[in-house]
Write a protein that holds these residues in place. Structure first.
Motif: not given
Lengths: 291, 241
Positions: A138, A147-149
């Motif tokens: 994450a 957020v970037r997954l």
């Protein structure tokens, strides 16, 4: 309590010998998790590593030295004549420049805390925190809690509808986290100049540690942008982070007091407006909200 | 022989370092329970229901609730979490039909919620400072401090601002709100979250609510969730009455 102290000693000792335990994630030779503070620069991306084969990123038409002399710290006027830009992209960048010349400003998504995709999300310095579990890495941005997954060791879905951050898959290549991102919806900018992209864009990011000052490790990102409809050739850039400097002049701006945790809660959403809540589709301001 | 004293000393740590070089690391489950991964509610609530009895309002709490209900109904009070997509706060963030994901590291537990792309980072094994420390940092999600109690992750949160409700009906809270979340897996596939609400101004006694989640390795969180745009289809998640 003693049981837990033993665990922490184990962890601390393991970190001390240069190996990080991430109990529910990858065991790394070098640890990129934790909190990172972007090494300040003038909102232009730093050039790609030598030998990478990437073209350099668009830069400000006024030139860095001229701006430093004026005391300007944020740049907004992209070089629309840069040959890596396809004609339509050049027009978009020029639109932004013309606005600046009229003393107006066309905002990019990242500037107004909206999901901006990558590499647009790196165009404004923000505290970054990297977390990991067995399946995902994450990337948490302090800026509007974005957020970037990154989905590790998996494929992109076959039926991918473009969304702002697209779909990111990753794997470890030695000590480098290699991330592939596709399916990013068109409409965001890839840099501070408003340079556009199509939803065919493919971004490759490589995260790795480099030696920094005072024996510290810095985090470096080298990204490459591939979008033949927008750019005549792949171009790339680097971003560098250090561990938060709680003593420097920017500490009060970027860093949270230690007792609050790694990052401040930064909520820019107050200006946004949920104009449709499709669950269910009905008038807004319904009381009570559906959840 | 007091082992913990030896461990606490530098000599102990150095000895450990030597011993651990080349040793296999502890396998998952041997340090603390694994609650990481994607979890999705089995059902969701708009109105919180205490595990036992009725919500113990103080007179001030009852008045605030009535006022919130009226304000939300006639539009004079804005539900910021749903209109402007500010973070829902605790415990409302748990009563959502959207999935969430948990990340665990030795000194942090991170909760990432799809709704409004909220994340909360709980510092592990740090005693929460007194409330006075949070006056300058009132957060929608508060500040969170966690520790393990056997198989249960206990998260204490405080330092909330006044722009959240406890649930979608406008259940009130004051700046004195403290929440205690007790999180554990019931079996590999189920996560139970029990949230205890303490707010002497609004409620005369602590009261608790319970949420249940299902492990969903097949789900990728949509972190592109953006205010005012279409979201994931959650019509399959039933509403609990």
């Amino acid at each position: 309590m003693m049981k837990f102290e033993w665990n922490r000693m184990l962890t601390a000792a393991a970190v001390a010998v240069g190996s990080a335990i991430l109990p529910y994630g990858q065991t790394l030779a070098e640890d990129i998790t934790g909190t990172w503070q972007m090494v300040t620069r003038l909102s232009e991306f730093d050039p790609p590593p030598l030998g990478s084969g990437d073209a350099r990123p668009i830069q400000d038409i006024r030139g860095i030295e001229a701006m430093r002399a004026q005391g300007v710290y944020v740049t907004y006027m992209g070089d629309y004549e840069n040959p890596i830009l396809q004609p339509w992209a050049s027009d978009v960048v020029k639109e932004h420049v013309d606005a600046e010349l009229e003393e107006e400003h066309i905002v990019t998504a990242q500037e107004v805390c909206r999901a901006s995709g990558t590499p647009g999300m790196w165009s404004i310095p923000s505290m970054l925190h990297i977390s990991q579990n067995a399946r995902e890495v994450a990337l948490l941005l302090q800026r509007d809690h974005q957020v970037r997954l990154i989905h590790m060791n998996r494929r992109h879905p076959a039926d991918l509808e473009p969304i702002w951050y697209g779909d990111s898959t990753g794997y470890w290549e030695g000590d480098t986290l290699v991330v592939d991102t596709v399916g990013q919806k068109a409409g965001t900018a890839v840099d501070i100049f408003g340079t556009p992209h199509t939803d065919e864009m493919r971004v490759t990011e490589r995260f790795y540690l480099v030696d920094g000052e005072n024996g510290q490790k810095y985090l470096r990102l080298h990204f490459t942008v591939n979008d033949p409809d927008t750019f005549t050739q792949p171009w790339g850039a680097t971003i560098t982070w250090r561990r938060p400097d709680l003593t420097g002049p920017l500490a009060q701006v970027f860093a949270a007091p230690a007792f609050l945790g790694p990052m401040l809660e930064e909520v820019c959403a107050e200006g946004n407006r949920e104009t449709e809540n499709p669950y269910p589709v009905e008038a807004r301001y319904r009381y009570p909200a559906k959840f | 022989m007091n082992v913990s004293r030896i461990m606490a000393s530098g000599v102990g740590a150095a000895f450990l370092s030597l011993v651990l070089t080349g040793m296999t690391l502890a396998a998952p489950g041997e340090t603390y329970p694994n609650i990481s991964g994607v979890w999705w509610a089995k059902s969701y609530r708009t109105e919180l229901k205490p595990i036992e009895g009725e919500i113990p309002f103080t007179p001030a709490g009852r008045a605030a609730y009535d006022s919130n209900i009226a304000g939300l109904r006639d539009g004079s009070l804005e539900d910021m979490a749903r209109v402007r997509c500010t973070p829902d706060g605790v415990p409302r963030i748990w009563s959502s039909p959207y999935p969430l994901e948990i990340f665990q590291e030795p000194d942090l537990t991170t909760f990432v919620y799809e709704v409004n792309h909220v994340f909360r980072i709980a510092l592990m094994d740090v005693e929460p400072p007194p409330d006075s420390e949070f006056i300058a940092y009132p957060y929608y999600s508060g500040s969170s401090f966690g520790h393990w109690d056997g198989d249960t992750l206990v998260v204490q949160a405080r330092g909330f601002n006044r722009f959240t409700f406890l649930d979608a009906t406008g259940l009130p809270h004051s700046l004195q709100l403290h929440t205690i979340e007790r999180i554990r897996t019931l079996n590999y596939n189920e996560l139970e979250v029990v949230v205890t609400i303490e707010d002497r101004e609004m409620y005369s006694a602590p009261w608790s609510v319970r949420f249940l989640y299902e492990k969903r390795n097949d789900v990728r969180l949509d972190t592109s969730y953006t205010c005012g745009e279409p979201h994931r289809d959650v019509s399959e998640v039933p509403l609990e009455q």
